[in-house]
Design an enzyme around this catalytic site. Sequence first.
Site, mmCIF file in Angstrom:
data_model
loop_
_atom_site.group_PDB
_atom_site.id
_atom_site.type_symbol
_atom_site.label_atom_id
_atom_site.label_comp_id
_atom_site.label_asym_id
_atom_site.label_seq_id
_atom_site.Cartn_x
_atom_site.Cartn_y
_atom_site.Cartn_z
ATOM 1 N N GLU A 6 1.311 3.742 2.076
ATOM 2 C CA GLU A 6 2.085 4.085 3.258
ATOM 3 C C GLU A 6 3.393 3.310 3.312
ATOM 4 O O GLU A 6 4.456 3.869 3.615
ATOM 5 C CB GLU A 6 1.258 3.801 4.529
ATOM 6 C CG GLU A 6 -0.014 4.612 4.624
ATOM 7 C CD GLU A 6 -1.229 3.924 4.038
ATOM 8 O OE1 GLU A 6 -2.329 4.070 4.589
ATOM 9 O OE2 GLU A 6 -1.095 3.233 2.997
ATOM 10 N N CYS A 64 -1.683 -1.258 7.343
ATOM 11 C CA CYS A 64 -0.772 -0.107 7.301
ATOM 12 C C CYS A 64 -0.729 0.601 8.652
ATOM 13 O O CYS A 64 0.271 1.245 8.985
ATOM 14 C CB CYS A 64 -1.191 0.857 6.205
ATOM 15 S SG CYS A 64 -0.960 0.187 4.547
ATOM 16 N N CYS A 88 -5.406 1.437 6.332
ATOM 17 C CA CYS A 88 -6.170 0.211 6.590
ATOM 18 C C CYS A 88 -5.828 -0.310 7.978
ATOM 19 O O CYS A 88 -4.696 -0.206 8.451
ATOM 20 C CB CYS A 88 -5.900 -0.837 5.519
ATOM 21 S SG CYS A 88 -4.176 -1.340 5.360
ATOM 22 N N HIS A 131 0.829 -1.194 0.000
ATOM 23 C CA HIS A 131 0.000 0.000 0.000
ATOM 24 C C HIS A 131 0.872 1.256 0.000
ATOM 25 O O HIS A 131 2.098 1.195 0.167
ATOM 26 C CB HIS A 131 -0.932 -0.005 1.203
ATOM 27 C CG HIS A 131 -2.041 -1.003 1.081
ATOM 28 N ND1 HIS A 131 -3.089 -1.087 1.968
ATOM 29 C CD2 HIS A 131 -2.279 -1.974 0.152
ATOM 30 C CE1 HIS A 131 -3.922 -2.042 1.606
ATOM 31 N NE2 HIS A 131 -3.442 -2.604 0.516
#
Length: 382
Positions: A63, A99, A90, A61
């Site tokens: 991040e 994350c 998330c 993701h």
Amino acid sequence: MIKPQTNALEPDVVGPMLEELRKECLEHRFSVAPNPCVGAAIISKDQVVAKGFHERWGGAHAEVNAMDAARAAGIEESEWDAIIVTLEPCSSEGKTPPCLDAIVQAGIPRVGVGAIDPDSRHAGAAVRRMEELGLEVRVFEERGAFEGENAAFCAWVSPERARASRPWVIAKWAQTRTGQLSPPADVGEGRWISCAESLREVQRLRGEVDAILTGVGTVMGDDPRLSLREPGGGSAPLRVILDSYLRTPPGAALFSAPGEEESSGEVVILTLAGADGARWRALEERGARVIGLRADERDQVSLVEAHRWLWEEGLRRVLLEAGPTLLQSHFEQELVDQVRVYTGDVFGGEGVSLGQTLAGLSLEARMDRESGEDAVLEGFLL
């Protein structure tokens, strides 16, 4: 201990940053759908030192990619004052770990969030948890901008879509300029319409889905392998064949062992319950998993039942690579969410044209681009 206050979460600093991140992450919208386009930035001494984006289905993701970029740039975690994210991180595990955990483990003291997750199952969960842990969190309530740029994701997490219990389906096909899916006999050995660059793109697309879905007509006519070859990357997707009467030849290329730098997923054949027992056993002996499903009004495997089976198997992103008949049936039953169409520099061809069907689609976020000699159309059907 929280680091001294910086300007990292001031609106006049974060606003332009969020707008820039949103625009940049849209580049990946067709590669991550139905997941949202998300961008993230690491702040150190009031400066953006690294950015990251969610770039492909099943991949890291935004991040995590931003953190990796900061580390690669030689910026120590102790120097990270804040992370800015276009969407709430998330908070649950899916194809990747949460994350939220990565942010906490990195010791980032401040988090700027552009929009709360519109999925009611997760909305606000990460923000509440970060605040409980003592992080400084600021939500900038840019939900309208996020939803406008992520209509596909918002539709995906809506209660109506969730009740449908079917995967996200990408219909992909190559066509001639007159809309035929098979070229003239003297072009591409009568099989290939797309140029080499487009064929490589399709390999990457196969590496970004959980399953490839096709029909027995394609298996018998083209004898495809539906395998993953370089530069596909990722895990080889499941290969699912809709075959109501078990006409799949036991000697089909699907059952051949993968070659060098090639990988192939399990072969699953969806047929009618009670189909011919001898054929069933012969295909199982070749390594296929054969599943019996209910028939529709035409005495074919019900597409709704087939897609429900895919969903129950945990398959969430499926690539439909099929002939015009099966493609048309999917459009008629509203089982397609996304399209990618390659139009080669070829005239004429064999079979019916999908040109009229394509022209009648109402596409969101439509994008027209080029791939080598081919024209490519992408878009969402919401």
